[in-house]
Motif scaffolding. Structure first.
Motif, PDB file in Angstrom:
ATOM      1  N   THR A 147      85.883  74.651  31.463  1.00 55.90           N
ATOM      2  CA  THR A 147      85.817  75.027  32.878  1.00 55.90           C
ATOM      3  C   THR A 147      86.819  76.121  33.240  1.00 55.90           C
ATOM      4  OG1 THR A 147      87.355  73.271  33.483  1.00 55.90           O
ATOM      5  CG2 THR A 147      85.009  72.727  33.554  1.00 55.90           C
ATOM      6  N   TYR A 148      87.782  76.386  32.376  1.00 51.45           N
ATOM      7  CA  TYR A 148      88.788  77.411  32.663  1.00 51.45           C
ATOM      8  C   TYR A 148      88.339  78.823  32.280  1.00 51.45           C
ATOM      9  CZ  TYR A 148      91.966  73.584  33.569  1.00 51.45           C
ATOM     10  OH  TYR A 148      92.549  72.471  34.092  1.00 51.45           O
ATOM     11  N   TYR A 149      87.225  78.923  31.584  1.00 52.17           N
ATOM     12  CA  TYR A 149      86.743  80.227  31.126  1.00 52.17           C
ATOM     13  C   TYR A 149      85.467  80.607  31.854  1.00 52.17           C
ATOM     14  CZ  TYR A 149      90.142  79.823  27.362  1.00 52.17           C
ATOM     15  OH  TYR A 149      91.313  79.705  26.659  1.00 52.17           O
ATOM     16  N   ASP A 150      85.298  81.902  32.094  1.00 46.55           N
ATOM     17  CA  ASP A 150      84.090  82.396  32.749  1.00 46.55           C
ATOM     18  C   ASP A 150      82.882  82.339  31.823  1.00 46.55           C
ATOM     19  OD1 ASP A 150      85.484  82.939  35.090  1.00 46.55           O
ATOM     20  OD2 ASP A 150      85.945  84.998  34.485  1.00 46.55           O
ATOM     21  N   ASN A 151      83.122  82.510  30.514  1.00 43.42           N
ATOM     22  CA  ASN A 151      82.039  82.509  29.528  1.00 43.42           C
ATOM     23  C   ASN A 151      82.133  81.252  28.667  1.00 43.42           C
ATOM     24  OD1 ASN A 151      80.984  85.122  30.212  1.00 43.42           O
ATOM     25  ND2 ASN A 151      82.816  85.985  29.271  1.00 43.42           N
ATOM     26  N   PRO A 152      81.026  80.870  28.037  1.00 44.26           N
ATOM     27  CA  PRO A 152      81.039  79.666  27.192  1.00 44.26           C
ATOM     28  C   PRO A 152      81.994  79.814  25.997  1.00 44.26           C
ATOM     29  CG  PRO A 152      78.783  80.424  27.587  1.00 44.26           C
ATOM     30  CD  PRO A 152      79.696  81.486  28.108  1.00 44.26           C
ATOM     31  N   ILE A 153      82.631  78.722  25.641  1.00 44.60           N
ATOM     32  CA  ILE A 153      83.481  78.684  24.452  1.00 44.60           C
ATOM     33  C   ILE A 153      82.583  78.666  23.219  1.00 44.60           C
ATOM     34  CG2 ILE A 153      85.075  77.240  23.118  1.00 44.60           C
ATOM     35  CD1 ILE A 153      86.373  76.430  25.788  1.00 44.60           C
ATOM     36  N   VAL A 154      82.880  79.525  22.248  1.00 43.88           N
ATOM     37  CA  VAL A 154      82.080  79.619  21.023  1.00 43.88           C
ATOM     38  C   VAL A 154      82.870  79.142  19.794  1.00 43.88           C
ATOM     39  CG1 VAL A 154      80.596  81.460  21.916  1.00 43.88           C
ATOM     40  CG2 VAL A 154      82.707  82.049  20.685  1.00 43.88           C
ATOM     41  N   THR A 155      83.978  78.489  20.008  1.00 46.70           N
ATOM     42  CA  THR A 155      84.817  78.023  18.910  1.00 46.70           C
ATOM     43  C   THR A 155      84.045  77.035  18.042  1.00 46.70           C
ATOM     44  OG1 THR A 155      86.787  78.277  20.274  1.00 46.70           O
ATOM     45  CG2 THR A 155      86.994  76.862  18.329  1.00 46.70           C
ATOM     46  N   GLU A 156      84.003  77.349  16.751  1.00 48.12           N
ATOM     47  CA  GLU A 156      83.373  76.477  15.760  1.00 48.12           C
ATOM     48  C   GLU A 156      84.287  75.279  15.510  1.00 48.12           C
ATOM     49  OE1 GLU A 156      82.890  76.739  10.920  1.00 48.12           O
ATOM     50  OE2 GLU A 156      82.702  78.595  12.050  1.00 48.12           O
ATOM     51  N   ILE A 157      83.721  74.092  15.403  1.00 50.40           N
ATOM     52  CA  ILE A 157      84.465  72.888  15.021  1.00 50.40           C
ATOM     53  C   ILE A 157      83.792  72.353  13.768  1.00 50.40           C
ATOM     54  CG2 ILE A 157      85.180  70.557  15.667  1.00 50.40           C
ATOM     55  CD1 ILE A 157      84.981  71.467  18.627  1.00 50.40           C
ATOM     56  N   SER A 158      84.495  72.418  12.634  1.00 51.79           N
ATOM     57  CA  SER A 158      83.914  72.022  11.353  1.00 51.79           C
ATOM     58  C   SER A 158      84.934  71.276  10.515  1.00 51.79           C
ATOM     59  CB  SER A 158      83.464  73.261  10.555  1.00 51.79           C
ATOM     60  OG  SER A 158      82.457  73.959  11.236  1.00 51.79           O
ATOM     61  N   GLU A 159      84.419  70.504   9.567  1.00 50.40           N
ATOM     62  CA  GLU A 159      85.289  69.812   8.630  1.00 50.40           C
ATOM     63  C   GLU A 159      86.072  70.837   7.810  1.00 50.40           C
ATOM     64  OE1 GLU A 159      85.125  66.244   5.307  1.00 50.40           O
ATOM     65  OE2 GLU A 159      83.246  67.075   6.076  1.00 50.40           O
ATOM     66  N   ALA A 160      87.339  70.544   7.571  1.00 45.52           N
ATOM     67  CA  ALA A 160      88.209  71.480   6.858  1.00 45.52           C
ATOM     68  C   ALA A 160      87.717  71.702   5.428  1.00 45.52           C
ATOM     69  CB  ALA A 160      89.642  70.967   6.843  1.00 45.52           C
TER      70      ALA A 160
END
Length: 182
Positions: free
Chosen positions: A123-136
């Motif tokens: 909600t703090y960003y104007d655009n969607p977050i695109v950060t990948e979340i993956s197993e290390a």
């Protein structure tokens, strides 16, 4: 004196020089190592190969931190607020999959925390977050000249124009989480 509770966080937010410089100032962080993760090519990659964008690796940092001093959640909040997690495969002028925003989790708890932090900060960003979340995946240390780059090269143009503003943002937003210097 209490025992340390050392844990690992692996994140990538563009050039690893920036992310490394940020976390070297954070209280509870024991070490920060620049490196590469997430590639599809076997074997240890080189910086030159990474820069081609063909290996699939991201520039990341492996952060060893004392969870008795700083939480994994706080590490991720600092990470997510000191780079732009809304630009796909890009941070400023750095472009390519090697500069993607990524959180590599090391266990299910880290995965849950990462998902919660990304959702809470959306909600703090104007655009969607695109950060990948993956197993290390496997982590490869970057070459020696990339370790402690900012500390060794503070007058280098990239440091002045790209890293210094990120450090200023860190100090503004997270002053209570910084190491004190004598």
């Amino acid at each position: 004196m209490s025992m340390k509770n050392l844990q690992i966080a692996t994140v990538g937010g563009g050039c690893f020089w920036c992310t490394e410089a940020v976390f070297e100032e954070v209280k509870g962080v024991e070490s920060v190592i620049s490196g590469y993760s997430g590639g599809k090519v076997p074997g240890r990659p080189t910086y030159r190969e990474i820069c081609s964008g063909l290996t699939g690796h991201a520039e990341v940092v492996k952060i060893t931190f004392d969870a008795n001093v700083i939480s994994y959640e706080d590490i991720l909040v600092i990470f997510m607020t000191t780079h732009d997690p809304t630009t796909l495969n890009r941070q400023g002028a750095d472009r390519g999959t090697q500069y993607r925003s990524v959180i590599y989790y090391h266990n299910d708890t880290q995965k849950e925390i990462a998902e919660q932090v990304v959702k809470a900060l959306a909600t703090y960003y104007d655009n969607p977050i695109v950060t990948e979340i993956s197993e290390a995946p496997i982590f490869y240390d970057a070459e020696k000249e990339h370790q402690d780059f900012y500390k060794s090269n503070p007058e280098y143009g990239y440091c002045s124009f790209v890293i210094d503003p990120k450090l200023a943002k860190l100090r503004e937003l997270h002053s209570d989480k910084l190491k004190t210097t004598a």
